[in-house]
Design an enzyme around this catalytic site. Structure first.
Site, PDB file in Angstrom:
ATOM      1  N   GLU A 592       0.832  -1.213   0.000  1.00 43.51           N
ATOM      2  CA  GLU A 592       0.000   0.000   0.000  1.00 43.51           C
ATOM      3  C   GLU A 592       0.861   1.256   0.000  1.00 43.51           C
ATOM      4  O   GLU A 592       0.531   2.247  -0.666  1.00 43.51           O
ATOM      5  CB  GLU A 592      -0.955  -0.010   1.198  1.00 43.51           C
ATOM      6  CG  GLU A 592      -1.920  -1.183   1.240  1.00 43.51           C
ATOM      7  CD  GLU A 592      -2.713  -1.362  -0.048  1.00 43.51           C
ATOM      8  OE1 GLU A 592      -2.921  -0.370  -0.776  1.00 43.51           O
ATOM      9  OE2 GLU A 592      -3.128  -2.503  -0.334  1.00 43.51           O
ATOM     10  N   HIS A 595       2.044   2.040  -3.431  1.00 45.18           N
ATOM     11  CA  HIS A 595       1.008   2.600  -4.310  1.00 45.18           C
ATOM     12  C   HIS A 595       1.110   4.124  -4.393  1.00 45.18           C
ATOM     13  O   HIS A 595       0.675   4.720  -5.387  1.00 45.18           O
ATOM     14  CB  HIS A 595      -0.390   2.215  -3.824  1.00 45.18           C
ATOM     15  CG  HIS A 595      -0.914   0.963  -4.440  1.00 45.18           C
ATOM     16  ND1 HIS A 595      -0.861   0.708  -5.801  1.00 45.18           N
ATOM     17  CD2 HIS A 595      -1.504  -0.136  -3.885  1.00 45.18           C
ATOM     18  CE1 HIS A 595      -1.399  -0.471  -6.053  1.00 45.18           C
ATOM     19  NE2 HIS A 595      -1.796  -1.007  -4.909  1.00 45.18           N
ATOM     20  N   ASP A 655       3.427  -4.655  -5.612  1.00 42.15           N
ATOM     21  CA  ASP A 655       3.844  -5.971  -5.122  1.00 42.15           C
ATOM     22  C   ASP A 655       5.358  -6.046  -4.972  1.00 42.15           C
ATOM     23  O   ASP A 655       5.874  -6.522  -3.955  1.00 42.15           O
ATOM     24  CB  ASP A 655       3.376  -7.066  -6.087  1.00 42.15           C
ATOM     25  CG  ASP A 655       1.903  -7.399  -5.932  1.00 42.15           C
ATOM     26  OD1 ASP A 655       1.317  -7.049  -4.892  1.00 42.15           O
ATOM     27  OD2 ASP A 655       1.332  -8.017  -6.852  1.00 42.15           O
TER      28      ASP A 655
END
Length: 754
Positions: A592, A595, A655
């Protein structure tokens, strides 16, 4: 999602595990000091030479003892002991049962990590996919069921509303009594539907306004309120493409490949029309075919998701007057004033749109389409959204289509599972306090905050080593990472009964009327949306409810959110080695966090505003780095169907970056706290366990139909490639598993962005 920690080889680890205390000093190496049979000789009687030899031997013995002591300390420091606690034995058993140790990890790490799990977990009936997330969600569902069915006097009014909603859903007797009547009455109230009876020929605008606001459907386009990407402190009306009944435009446009789904969808439409009183099939089917053809026309003008990834290019702010000129088929001012009432909208109202070309073309399509078909299409949108709240005949029709669409095998799932899911989707924040009190330990927020802090630190360390980024952009990127706000467990307002009741004050649930409760919630949720228009964005407004097994990053708020539902095993367990926790929740946190710097998140600055804050040289370098991943993942395929490396780029970046950040954070933790105990019988180092923990989070299975749907709709790569794509780019993975250069998991050419 390097240090002085000893990276023991596999052989060394096995040797240490096999030694017991008695083995360290075998009997045949013991030394016995024995004097003469007549007793010890007196020191004075010894010769000078003997005395010097005795002193020398004593000194040598002392030196030997000192050396052994030093070696013993080093041995204890460098060689972790084995953890034999109940928790360690339990987690070892779970890890072993999921693995397939017959597979070479350097050839196929996903099957090595998950082969046992896949063999033991076929897709259950009633599901199209199954994995770690599904397992944990079922666990959470059981908890929610117990909480909803066991009311207490101390719950808030909002929590009671959730219980009323759930009980109405569970009242199958009443639902079967009403049959299709609630939806048939609603259709009549809206002016009718040509599929089932007479209809009002002059109510296009009125019908569009009502189905958009009262029932929260999105025919032709979607309308919503959200933070302005270029002014994140302000909410703004936003309009985007929408209106397809199937998950992707690809289903309509690739007719040969998706013929089975298109036929199944048409049959589903016809069946619902018949159940709602539409009469003979030969009357219904041609009209439903027209609706399907209209959706196909919409699909033709819908922009593919992979072409919408550059948000700076697709963002356009216009006024209501300019929108009227762009898409004149809709009378926009009356439309907006009706759905946002009592807020007043005038011609200068700013509106953000994400595709001018689509809105222009959909306006042309509306103007060139027969009014009867437009009405049929709008009411079909309503029927499709609301039929699941009706009797078992509609459930059966839905299950039959799901079998075609996703390969879901029909099954008699317990009604409570359906009702728990719907109640959570609908009133998840209202039932949130019950779930949090039952599952979320008081110190969980602090523990999660510490892990996030470690991951942030590790990410910023990696940031400082990037060679492709210029110094000014790097400095700004660090400032953005520092500014990321953490939201953990639940939004604070839900734990205050007065605040929670205030949020749900305008929603009323009626005992035993399930369809009515669902319709009331659609209207209520739109009113909440409309109410945000003149308010500033609020951090306490989450996009996920506390029980959800997921996490997300919000670019306009520059925040990462981790609901209580995911802060559990197998992602995090306080009694497990930290190698597992960093490989689990640590990688989720790193994912996260990354991101914020993927191909879309990087376009937003530290304050959540969409603007070009990178130097051009770094933008070009970033594109070169990401091109490697587009090609890498584009070469993967499932059942002969390729992964879309462009569509999945953002998630692939996250990822890879998440794994890297979590690994570095774990190394930092070991450096600070010392080596952990290892798990028994596995024969794996803790570094190897870290990667194994990461991989086993993604153990999953899917039906072929579901895999196809995922490849064309899901921005994530299939689970298998989320694992092998990331670890094959990790030099550290190959070092710890001793993978030869050029082996499948250790390719010569690796991709790296963050």
């Amino acid at each position: 999602m390097m240090s002085t920690y000893k990276r023991a080889t596999l052989d060394e680890e096995d040797l240490v595990d096999s030694l017991s205390e008695s083995d360290v000093y075998p009997n045949h190496l013991q030394v016995n000091f024995r004097g003469p049979r007549n007793g010890q000789r007196c020191w004075a009687a010894r010769t000078p030479v003997e005395k010097r030899l005795v002193v020398l031997v004593a000194l040598l013995a002392a030196a030997l003892v000192a050396c052994l002591a030093v070696l013993g300390i080093q041995y204890q420091t460098r060689t972790p002991s084995v953890c034999l606690s109940e928790a360690c034995i339990s987690v070892t058993s779970s890890i072993l049962s999921s693995m397939d140790p017959t597979v070479d990890p350097c050839q196929d790490f996903f099957t090595y990590a998950c082969g046992g799990w896949i063999k033991a977990n076929p897709v259950p009936d009633g599901h199209s996919r199954w994995g770690t997330f599904s397992n944990l969600w079922e666990h959470n569902q059981a908890i929610i069921k117990h909480l909803l069915e066991n009311s207490t006097a101390s719950v808030s009014e909002a929590e009671r509303k959730a219980q009323v909603y759930y009980r109405a859903c569970m009242n199958e007797t009443r639902i079967e009594e009403l049959k299709a009547k609630p939806l048939m009455e609603l259709i009549e109230k809206l002016g009718g539907w040509n599929i089932t009876g007479p209809w009002d020929k002059d109510n296009f605008q009125d019908t569009l306004q009502v189905v958009t606001s009262h029932y929260h459907t999105s025919p032709f386009f979607s309308v919503y309120v959200s933070a302005d990407s270029k002014n994140s402190n302000s909410n703004v009306i936003q309009v985007d493409q929408s209106g397809l009944g199937l998950p992707s435009r690809d289903y309509y446009l690739n007719k040969t490949e998706n013929e089975k789904v298109l036929t199944g969808y048409l049959n589903y439409m016809v069946q619902l029309g018949k159940l709602l009183g539409g009469g003979a099939e030969d009357t219904i089917r041609p009209q439903m075919q027209q609706i399907l053809d209209f959706e196909t026309a919409l699909a033709n003008i819908t922009i593919p998701q992979e072409k919408r990834r550059d948000e700076e290019l697709i963002y356009h702010k216009v006024t209501a007057a300019e929108l009227q000129t762009l898409a004149p088929a809709i009378n926009w001012l009356p439309f907006l004033n009706t759905i946002f009432y009592p807020v007043e909208i005038n011609e200068s109202e700013p509106i953000v749109i994400y595709d001018k070309e689509y809105l222009s073309k959909v306006s042309t399509l509306i103007n060139s389409t027969d009014k009867c078909l437009l009405n049929n299409y709008m009411i079909w949108n309503l029927v499709r959204k609301t039929s699941s709240f009706l009797d078992q005949r509609f459930q059966d029709a839905d299950e039959k289509f799901m079998e075609v669409m996703y390969g879901t095998k029909k099954t008699c799932l317990p009604r409570w599972k359906f009702c728990v899911s719907d109640t959570e989707n609908t009133l998840g924040f209202a039932l949130g306090p019950m779930f949090v009190k039952a599952t979320f330990a008081e110190d969980s927020k602090n523990i999660a905050s510490e892990i996030i802090l470690e991951i942030k630190k590790a990410f910023e360390e990696s940031l400082s080593t990037l060679k492709w980024m210029d110094e000014d952009t790097r400095k700004s990127a660090k400032e953005k990472a520092d500014a990321i706000y953490n939201m953990i467990g639940y939004p604070n307002f839900i734990m205050d009964p007065k605040e929670l009741d205030k949020v749900f004050n305008d929603y009323t649930a009626v005992p035993d009327l399930y369809f009515e409760n669902a319709m009331r919630f659609f209207n209520f949720s739109w009113r909440v949306t409309a109410d945000q228009l003149r308010k500033a964005p609020n951090r306490d407004q989450w996009s996920m409810t506390p029980p959800m097994v997921n996490a997300y990053y919000s670019p306009t708020k520059n925040e990462i959110v981790f609901p209580a539902g995911i802060l559990q095993a197998p992602f995090y367990t306080r009694s497990s080695p930290n190698a597992l926790n960093f490989g689990g929740i640590g990688v989720v946190v790193g994912h996260e966090l990354t991101h914020a710097f993927d191909d879309q998140g990087r376009e937003y600055d530290k304050d959540g505003n969409l603007r070009p804050w990178w130097k051009n040289s770094s933008v070009e370098a970033f594109k070169q780095q990401t091109a490697c991943m587009v090609e890498q993942y584009g070469n993967y395929s499932v059942n002969g169907e390729p992964v879309n490396g462009r569509h999945t780029l953002g998630e692939n970046i996250a990822d890879n970056g998440g794994l890297k950040a979590a690994y570095r954070a774990y190394q930092n933790w070991v450096k600070k706290n010392g080596a952990e105990q290892t798990l028994p019988t596995l024969g794996l180092t803790n570094n190897q366990l870290f990667f194994l923990s990461f991989a086993q989070v993604w153990c999953s299975v899917r039906t072929p139909e579901s895999s196809h749907e995922g490849l064309i709709t899901d921005p994530h790569s299939p689970s298998r490639f989320r694992v092998i794509g990331s670890i094959s780019n990790s030099k550290e993975f190959s070092e710890h598993f001793h993978c030869p250069p050029g082996s499948p998991m250790n390719p010569h050419h690796k991709c790296e962005v963050w």
